[in-house]
Design an enzyme around this catalytic site. Structure first.
Site, PDB file in Angstrom:
ATOM      1  N   GLU A   5      -6.314  33.113  11.902  1.00  0.00           N
ATOM      2  CA  GLU A   5      -7.115  33.140  10.675  1.00  0.00           C
ATOM      3  C   GLU A   5      -8.406  33.938  10.801  1.00  0.00           C
ATOM      4  OE1 GLU A   5      -7.693  29.267   9.023  1.00  0.00           O
ATOM      5  OE2 GLU A   5      -5.552  28.961   8.687  1.00  0.00           O
ATOM      6  N   GLU A  25      -3.873  11.564   7.615  1.00  0.00           N
ATOM      7  CA  GLU A  25      -4.307  12.787   8.281  1.00  0.00           C
ATOM      8  C   GLU A  25      -5.512  12.557   9.192  1.00  0.00           C
ATOM      9  OE1 GLU A  25      -5.595  17.386   7.250  1.00  0.00           O
ATOM     10  OE2 GLU A  25      -5.867  15.832   5.738  1.00  0.00           O
ATOM     11  N   ARG A  75      -7.326  26.207  -2.468  1.00  0.00           N
ATOM     12  CA  ARG A  75      -6.710  24.899  -2.316  1.00  0.00           C
ATOM     13  C   ARG A  75      -6.232  24.432  -3.686  1.00  0.00           C
ATOM     14  NH1 ARG A  75      -5.177  24.297   2.840  1.00  0.00           N
ATOM     15  NH2 ARG A  75      -6.915  24.386   4.324  1.00  0.00           N
ATOM     16  N   PRO A  80      -8.762   8.167   4.844  1.00  0.00           N
ATOM     17  CA  PRO A  80      -8.025   7.058   5.434  1.00  0.00           C
ATOM     18  C   PRO A  80      -7.559   6.001   4.449  1.00  0.00           C
ATOM     19  CG  PRO A  80     -10.370   6.893   5.953  1.00  0.00           C
ATOM     20  CD  PRO A  80     -10.154   8.237   5.326  1.00  0.00           C
ATOM     21  N   GLY A  81      -8.061   6.030   3.223  1.00  0.00           N
ATOM     22  CA  GLY A  81      -7.589   5.075   2.227  1.00  0.00           C
ATOM     23  C   GLY A  81      -6.259   5.456   1.613  1.00  0.00           C
ATOM     24  N   ARG A 134       0.834  -1.194   0.000  1.00  0.00           N
ATOM     25  CA  ARG A 134       0.000   0.000   0.000  1.00  0.00           C
ATOM     26  C   ARG A 134       0.874   1.250   0.000  1.00  0.00           C
ATOM     27  NH1 ARG A 134      -3.088  -2.852  -1.620  1.00  0.00           N
ATOM     28  NH2 ARG A 134      -5.194  -3.424  -0.890  1.00  0.00           N
ATOM     29  N   ALA A 176      -8.353  26.599  10.571  1.00  0.00           N
ATOM     30  CA  ALA A 176      -7.707  25.307  10.803  1.00  0.00           C
ATOM     31  C   ALA A 176      -6.217  25.421  10.562  1.00  0.00           C
ATOM     32  CB  ALA A 176      -8.311  24.241   9.882  1.00  0.00           C
ATOM     33  N   LEU A 210      -2.164  22.948  10.859  1.00  0.00           N
ATOM     34  CA  LEU A 210      -1.423  21.716  11.093  1.00  0.00           C
ATOM     35  C   LEU A 210      -0.966  21.594  12.549  1.00  0.00           C
ATOM     36  CD1 LEU A 210       0.905  21.761   7.951  1.00  0.00           C
ATOM     37  CD2 LEU A 210      -1.138  20.345   8.286  1.00  0.00           C
ATOM     38  N   GLU A 264      -4.849  28.952  15.863  1.00  0.00           N
ATOM     39  CA  GLU A 264      -5.381  29.058  14.508  1.00  0.00           C
ATOM     40  C   GLU A 264      -6.598  29.981  14.454  1.00  0.00           C
ATOM     41  OE1 GLU A 264      -4.120  28.083  11.761  1.00  0.00           O
ATOM     42  OE2 GLU A 264      -2.486  26.883  12.599  1.00  0.00           O
ATOM     43  N   GLU A 269      -2.839  32.111   2.621  1.00  0.00           N
ATOM     44  CA  GLU A 269      -3.495  32.869   3.679  1.00  0.00           C
ATOM     45  C   GLU A 269      -3.525  34.369   3.390  1.00  0.00           C
ATOM     46  OE1 GLU A 269      -1.471  31.696   7.226  1.00  0.00           O
ATOM     47  OE2 GLU A 269      -2.761  29.942   7.531  1.00  0.00           O
TER      48      GLU A 269
END
Length: 223
Positions: A102, A125, A69, A120-121, A42, A81, A83, A98, A150
Site C-alpha cells: 500500500e 475484529e 470505505r 467489540p460490541g 447476541r 493495513a 486482513l 501491507e 485500492e
C-alpha cells in the site's frame, strides 16, 4: 489499588447459528448463558483480524493512505493495513507485506505500538498496530494486483502533530488511524518509542479468537 485490565472470560454458548455468510465476514447469532444463569442472545460479525502500520520517518511524518470505505460513504485517512487472511503468515510478515503493497515502503525497525478491538460490541475484529521506522522505498510484492478500492487509493505523508490536531478536530475518524496516531504521539512525547513491545510480542486476543473459531466450527458441524 489494582489496575483494571482486560482478561479472558468465555461464557457458555448454548446454541450457535450462522445467519449469513460473506467473502470476509459472517453474521452469526449465539444463545449465551452467563454465570448468573439467565440466557440471552447476541448477534455479531466474525472477522479474521488485521494489522496496521504507523510508518514514521525521521522528519516526524507518517505515511497514510486515503481509502474509500463503502459502509460509511467516506474516503478515510488510514495507516497501511490489511486482513490476517493468509494461511500460516505471521502477524509481522502480514504488516511488512501491507506496508510494501500500500505504501511502497519497507522498514528496518519494527515494534508493537498498540492492540485494539475495533467494535467489540458487534464484531470480533482485532487489530495489531505496528510502529515501523528506518523507512526506505520498496517494490510491491510479486503477484500483488491493485484492484477495487485500492486502485483508487492515494498515498501521502502527514506531520504527526498535524495529524493529531485533525483527529481532535473530528476530521480523521478511522479507528486504526485514531488509535495509532494517539498512541504514537503519546509514546514519542513520553520517550517510550524504544521501549515499545518487540515486533513478535504475544497477542493473547488472537489465541482467544482461534479458540472461539474452533468452538464455532465444531458447533456448526454438529460435533
Amino acid at each position: 489499588m489494582t489496575m483494571p485490565l482486560d482478561r479472558p472470560e468465555a461464557w457458555q454458548i448454548d446454541e450457535h447459528r450462522v445467519l449469513g455468510t460473506g467473502r470476509v465476514c459472517s453474521f452469526v447469532e449465539d444463545d449465551i448463558t452467563p454465570p448468573s444463569g439467565e440466557q440471552f442472545t447476541r448477534q455479531y460479525l466474525t472477522h479474521p483480524g488485521a494489522v496496521a502500520v504507523m510508518a514514521l520517518d525521521e522528519q516526524g511524518r507518517v505515511a497514510v493512505v486515503h481509502q474509500y470505505r463503502h459502509p460509511v460513504a467516506m474516503k478515510l485517512v488510514e495507516p497501511p493495513a490489511g486482513l490476517l487472511d493468509a494461511e500460516g503468515e505471521s502477524f509481522l510478515l502480514a504488516a511488512q507485506r501491507e506496508l510494501a503493497e500500500e505504501a511502497l515502503l519497507k522498514a528496518d525497525d519494527w515494534r508493537v505500538l498498540v492492540d485494539i478491538f475495533t467494535t467489540p460490541g458487534g464484531c470480533e475484529e482485532s487489530i495489531r498496530i505496528y510502529l515501523a521506522r528506518g523507512l526506505s522505498a520498496a517494490p510491491r510484492p510479486d503477484g500483488f494486483v491493485v484492484e477495487d478500492e485500492e486502485a483508487h487509493m492515494d498515498i501521502s505523508w502527514v506531520d504527526l502533530d498535524e495529524l493529531v490536531d485533525e483527529i481532535f478536530a473530528g476530521h480523521v475518524q478511522s479507528p486504526s488511524m485514531v488509535s495509532g496516531a494517539l498512541a504514537l504521539q503519546t509514546a514519542r512525547l513520553s520517550g517510550r518509542l524504544d521501549a515499545l513491545r518487540p515486533a513478535d510480542a504475544p497477542w493473547p486476543a488472537r489465541d482467544i479468537w482461534a479458540a472461539r473459531v474452533a468452538e464455532r466450527r465444531a458447533m456448526e458441524s454438529g460435533e
